[in-house]
Structures are given as structure tokens and as C-alpha cells.
Design a protein around this motif. Structure first.
Motif, mmCIF file in Angstrom:
data_model
loop_
_atom_site.group_PDB
_atom_site.id
_atom_site.type_symbol
_atom_site.label_atom_id
_atom_site.label_comp_id
_atom_site.label_asym_id
_atom_site.label_seq_id
_atom_site.Cartn_x
_atom_site.Cartn_y
_atom_site.Cartn_z
ATOM 1 N N ALA A 272 0.849 -1.186 0.120
ATOM 2 C CA ALA A 272 -0.177 0.048 -0.140
ATOM 3 C C ALA A 272 0.953 1.232 0.028
ATOM 4 O O ALA A 272 1.529 1.352 0.820
ATOM 5 C CB ALA A 272 -0.791 -0.112 1.261
ATOM 6 N N THR A 273 0.749 2.195 -0.916
ATOM 7 C CA THR A 273 1.448 3.337 -1.036
ATOM 8 C C THR A 273 0.519 4.433 -0.972
ATOM 9 O O THR A 273 -0.434 4.515 -1.734
ATOM 10 C CB THR A 273 2.282 3.256 -2.423
ATOM 11 N N VAL A 274 1.007 5.502 -0.148
ATOM 12 C CA VAL A 274 0.456 6.752 -0.250
ATOM 13 C C VAL A 274 0.705 7.637 -1.523
ATOM 14 O O VAL A 274 1.759 7.703 -1.919
ATOM 15 C CB VAL A 274 0.812 7.729 1.041
ATOM 16 N N VAL A 275 -0.581 7.565 -2.324
ATOM 17 C CA VAL A 275 -0.185 8.460 -3.481
ATOM 18 C C VAL A 275 -0.674 9.941 -3.823
ATOM 19 O O VAL A 275 -0.401 10.720 -4.924
ATOM 20 C CB VAL A 275 -1.014 7.620 -4.578
ATOM 21 N N SER A 276 -1.505 10.354 -2.549
ATOM 22 C CA SER A 276 -1.687 11.787 -2.627
ATOM 23 C C SER A 276 -2.166 12.087 -1.058
ATOM 24 O O SER A 276 -2.712 11.197 -0.535
ATOM 25 C CB SER A 276 -2.910 12.088 -3.580
ATOM 26 N N THR B 197 -6.185 14.265 4.853
ATOM 27 C CA THR B 197 -6.577 13.077 4.128
ATOM 28 C C THR B 197 -5.490 12.433 2.959
ATOM 29 O O THR B 197 -4.227 13.141 2.763
ATOM 30 C CB THR B 197 -7.638 13.694 2.880
ATOM 31 N N ILE B 198 -5.578 11.117 2.919
ATOM 32 C CA ILE B 198 -4.544 10.635 2.354
ATOM 33 C C ILE B 198 -5.270 9.506 1.202
ATOM 34 O O ILE B 198 -6.457 9.201 1.470
ATOM 35 C CB ILE B 198 -3.478 9.670 3.123
ATOM 36 N N GLU B 199 -4.879 9.426 0.097
ATOM 37 C CA GLU B 199 -5.138 8.468 -0.908
ATOM 38 C C GLU B 199 -4.122 7.223 -0.978
ATOM 39 O O GLU B 199 -2.857 7.786 -1.177
ATOM 40 C CB GLU B 199 -5.564 8.814 -2.246
ATOM 41 N N VAL B 200 -4.559 5.944 -0.891
ATOM 42 C CA VAL B 200 -3.815 4.832 -0.695
ATOM 43 C C VAL B 200 -4.158 4.004 -2.006
ATOM 44 O O VAL B 200 -5.101 3.615 -2.070
ATOM 45 C CB VAL B 200 -3.710 3.944 0.559
ATOM 46 N N LEU B 201 -3.005 3.518 -2.859
ATOM 47 C CA LEU B 201 -2.954 2.471 -3.796
ATOM 48 C C LEU B 201 -2.336 1.269 -3.057
ATOM 49 O O LEU B 201 -1.389 1.097 -2.676
ATOM 50 C CB LEU B 201 -2.013 2.912 -5.027
ATOM 51 N N VAL B 202 -3.321 0.192 -3.424
ATOM 52 C CA VAL B 202 -2.903 -1.006 -2.743
ATOM 53 C C VAL B 202 -2.634 -1.831 -3.970
ATOM 54 O O VAL B 202 -3.593 -2.437 -4.554
ATOM 55 C CB VAL B 202 -3.986 -1.689 -1.837
ATOM 56 N N THR B 203 -1.402 -2.597 -4.089
ATOM 57 C CA THR B 203 -1.290 -3.441 -5.168
ATOM 58 C C THR B 203 -0.685 -4.656 -4.796
ATOM 59 O O THR B 203 0.123 -5.252 -4.110
ATOM 60 C CB THR B 203 -0.140 -2.846 -5.971
ATOM 61 N N PRO B 204 -1.340 -5.873 -5.383
ATOM 62 C CA PRO B 204 -0.912 -7.364 -4.913
ATOM 63 C C PRO B 204 0.002 -7.466 -5.771
ATOM 64 O O PRO B 204 0.468 -7.273 -7.163
ATOM 65 C CB PRO B 204 -2.014 -8.072 -5.237
ATOM 66 N N VAL B 205 1.347 -8.365 -5.166
ATOM 67 C CA VAL B 205 2.677 -8.673 -5.858
ATOM 68 C C VAL B 205 2.505 -10.281 -5.719
ATOM 69 O O VAL B 205 3.499 -10.794 -4.974
ATOM 70 C CB VAL B 205 3.628 -7.983 -5.154
ATOM 71 N N GLY B 206 1.861 -10.826 -6.618
ATOM 72 C CA GLY B 206 1.838 -12.256 -6.461
ATOM 73 C C GLY B 206 2.883 -12.962 -7.235
ATOM 74 O O GLY B 206 3.644 -12.138 -7.905
ATOM 75 N N ALA B 207 2.937 -14.176 -7.252
ATOM 76 C CA ALA B 207 3.950 -15.065 -8.011
ATOM 77 C C ALA B 207 3.942 -14.364 -9.567
ATOM 78 O O ALA B 207 5.110 -14.427 -10.161
ATOM 79 C CB ALA B 207 3.880 -16.318 -7.875
#
Length: 379
Positions: A21-25, A94-104
Motif C-alpha cells: 500500500a502506497t500513499v499516492v496523494s 486526507t490520504i489516498e492509498v494505492l494497494v497493489t498485490p505482488v503475487g507470483a
């Protein structure tokens, strides 16, 4: 995310699957800036932080969900006056978070692996994530290098990837982290225009301290604490020594104006002139005030400052250039010792970088964390 580089590289080497999860704004008084990250693996181990504690539990759950269904998602967190106990930021931002799965088999896995290897430790480049746009692109990633080459893609036409890389490189060239919309040519290749969050990694900004005096030694320490690559320059070899400035990255024996004309500077460079000697100051400041650097400050009394301005005008320096000079250097903290003086100089540099006033927060009503500015690049 780059501050988690060592741990994430280890997870990748161990073939772990995880979500990041990365804070993008951010908006208002947010506790952490764009690029802050939290990652969770399939065993539930968590590293990093996106908010300093306010919403970590909710973001953790989002990471678990992303790992379960393999889909990227975004979520905005803020403070609710109606329900003060709702999940949100108690600081009021406020923060906006991008959550990205990093599977195999995730297409972003090799991109992330390359990025964490190339960009850790301040290596130059930018990691760009799609945070909005056409269906199927969310969470896609690009690693963009300073020469314009890139790795990864958005999963669409090659023209879109080239447009995205060009957009990301624009922020990289400026040494900035922030969001950018891909276009205008992107409209020809997809139904919408993707929005990228670009986290730039560039070498540390330079601080060049002219004048090998005791105040310079304290400023070197503060400059290193703030993440600068610090150089001390003085024409006098007896004073400009490694023994006197062991924490400096470089100690240069040269006439200050000559060194400045031959060394690399950019829009993030800060120049601190501590010589307060006209034979050094005037030619040095004449050169410095003609450069597109972030900060030019000069030490000296008010009498020295008045005399310095007269000499610079006589040398042909215009009023517009003189208006950039911060002299006497530093903020009014009542500083007396070298360490206190270094703190006052550093405070002025930070205020100049972010548009701060230097006024006590108790006397102001504006938001503590200002909006509308891209964050400085991660080193």
C-alpha cells in the motif's frame, strides 16, 4: 515505498507474495507524505507505515483483501466530524492509498524487483504506478530511467507505454514525486487518460558551504542530517582539511567563485556563503545569483550586508538577482553558537523549499502541511 527497499528485496528473493500500500496523494495535515508505504505478506507480516498509526489497521485489511482476490484498489482516508471514532486521520488531513498485490505471476513483480535494485540508495530513476484510468490498468507499473528507457508497461498499446514513460520522466527530470496524467496523445489509445503516481529517486541535493570556519562544521552536520550531499570549499588549504570537516562528503581547496563555476548544481542545490570577506564573497555571489539554484545565503552583519550589496551592484548584479540573496543568512532564532546558527540556516532552507513563513505555528492559522506541492524526491 523506496524506504522499504531492503525488506521488499528480501521478500522477493524469498519468493514471498505480498501486497504493498502506497500513499499516492495527501491533503491537509497528513502525517506522512506521498511514497510512504506499508506491505503485508501472506503470513500476515507487516512492514512500513502509511499514516503513523491512524489508519494502519484498515490499510492492513486492504492488503489482505488484495492478496486474496489479486486486484489492485485505491482508498481515501480522512477525518469525519460526524463520527470521530470512524477509521480516519485524527490530524484532520486526507490520504489516498494505492494497494497493489505482488503475487507470483503478477506483471508488476519483475518491475518492482528491478526498481528496488536500481533505485535503492538514491540511484536515479522513477517508479510509476497507475492510480486511475481505464479498467484493467490500476496498479500497473513502469520503471523509468533517466535516459528515457523503461521497464514494465500499462498492459495496453506500446504508444501508451511510451506516453506514460515520457510523462513520468518529466517529473524525474525535475527531481519530484507526485501525480501526472498521461496525455494528450493517450486518448487515441484508450477510453480514458491514466493517472500515474511517480516516485522519483535522484541523488541527494547538494549543499555547498563556502568558508572553512567553525560555523561551517556545525552546518555540515545539519546538512547531512537533512539528507544533503555536503561540500566545503575554501581557498585556504590550512583550514579546508578533512580533519576539520570529517562529516563532509567533499572538502575542496579552491577559490570559491572558480569552484562554483566548474561544479555541478541544479534546482535543488543550496549555497551557503560563510566567508564574510569581500574578496571571496563578491565574485562568488556574482556567480551564485546567476544560477537557477534553490537557495543562496550569505553570513555577515547588517553592515556587512549593506556593503556587500553595494559591491555587487557595482559589479553589475541586477536588483532581480539581488532579491534572491538571503542575507544575513538564517532565521531569527536568537542564535549565538555555531550549532544554533546552523539550525537557523537549516530552518530557512527548509522554509524556502516548502514555502514556509518561518513564523511560530501558534501565531498562524494556515494548514501545517501545505497542499498543492509535489513532494521532494526520495533519496
Amino acid at each position: 515505498m523506496l524506504d522499504l527497499a531492503d525488506d521488499l528485496r528480501r521478500w522477493l528473493a524469498e519468493q514471498r507474495e505480498f501486497a504493498v500500500a502506497t500513499v499516492v496523494s495527501v491533503g491537509g495535515s497528513a502525517p506522512r507524505g506521498p511514497g510512504a508505504a506499508l506491505a503485508v505478506d501472506r503470513d500476515g507480516t507487516a512492514i512500513g507505515s502509511v499514516s503513523g498509526g491512524c489508519v494502519e489497521g484498515a490499510v492492513y485489511d486492504l492488503c489482505v483483501e488484495a492478496l486474496a482476490d489479486g486486484r489492485a484498489r485505491t482508498e481515501r482516508f480522512g477525518y469525519s466530524d460526524e463520527d470521530a471514532f470512524a477509521v480516519g486521520l485524527t490530524c484532520g488531513g486526507t490520504i489516498e492509498v494505492l494497494v497493489t498485490p505482488v503475487g507470483a505471476g503478477s506483471p508488476v513483480r519483475p518491475v518492482l524487483e528491478s526498481a528496488l535494485t536500481d533505485l535503492s540508495g538514491g540511484g536515479p530513476g522513477a517508479l510509476a504506478w497507475v492510480t486511475d484510468g481505464p479498467a484493467g490498468l490500476l496498479g500497473r507499473a513502469l520503471l523509468v530511467r533517466p535516459d528515457g528507457t523503461y521497464e514494465g508497461g500499462l498492459g495496453g498499446a506500446a504508444e501508451l507505454d511510451r506516453a506514460a514513460a515520457a510523462a513520468a520522466r518529466g517529473l524525474l527530470d525535475a527531481g519530484r514525486t507526485g501525480t501526472v496524467t498521461v496525455g494528450p496523445g493517450a486518448d487515441a489509445y484508450c477510453a480514458g487518460r491514466p493517472v500515474l503516481f511517480v516516485q522519483s529517486s535522484v541523488p541527494p541535493p547538494r549543499m555547498i558551504v563556502f568558508g572553512a570556519i567553525d560555523f561551517a562544521a556545525a552546518l555540515v552536520r545539519v546538512g547531512k542530517f537533512l539528507g544533503h550531499h555536503v561540500t566545503v570549499c575554501d581557498a585556504r588549504p590550512v583550514f579546508a582539511t578533512r580533519a576539520r570537516f570529517p562529516e563532509a562528503d567533499e572538502v575542496v581547496v579552491d577559490w570559491p567563485h572558480r569552484y562554483l563555476r566548474t561544479t555541478r548544481t541544479d534546482a535543488r542545490t543550496v549555497l551557503c556563503v560563510l566567508t564574510h570577506d569581500a574578496k571571496f564573497d563578491v565574485p562568488l555571489l556574482e556567480a551564485a545569483l546567476g544560477l537557477p539554484v534553490a537557495y543562496v545565503g550569505a553570513m555577515g552583519s547588517r553592515r556587512t550586508h549593506t556593503d556587500r550589496l553595494r559591491r555587487l551592484r557595482e559589479a553589475g548584479v541586477g536588483e532581480r538577482a539581488l532579491s534572491r540573496l538571503r542575507s544575513p543568512i538564517g532565521l531569527d532564532l536568537g542564535a549565538r553558537t555555531p550549532e544554533e546558527t546552523a539550525l537557523s540556516i537549516a530552518a530557512e532552507i527548509v522554509a524556502a523549499r516548502h514555502g514556509g513563513t518561518g513564523a511560530p505555528l501558534t501565531t498562524t492559522t494556515a494548514p501545517i502541511h501545505r497542499e498543492g506541492r509535489a513532494a521532494p524526491a526520495a533519496a
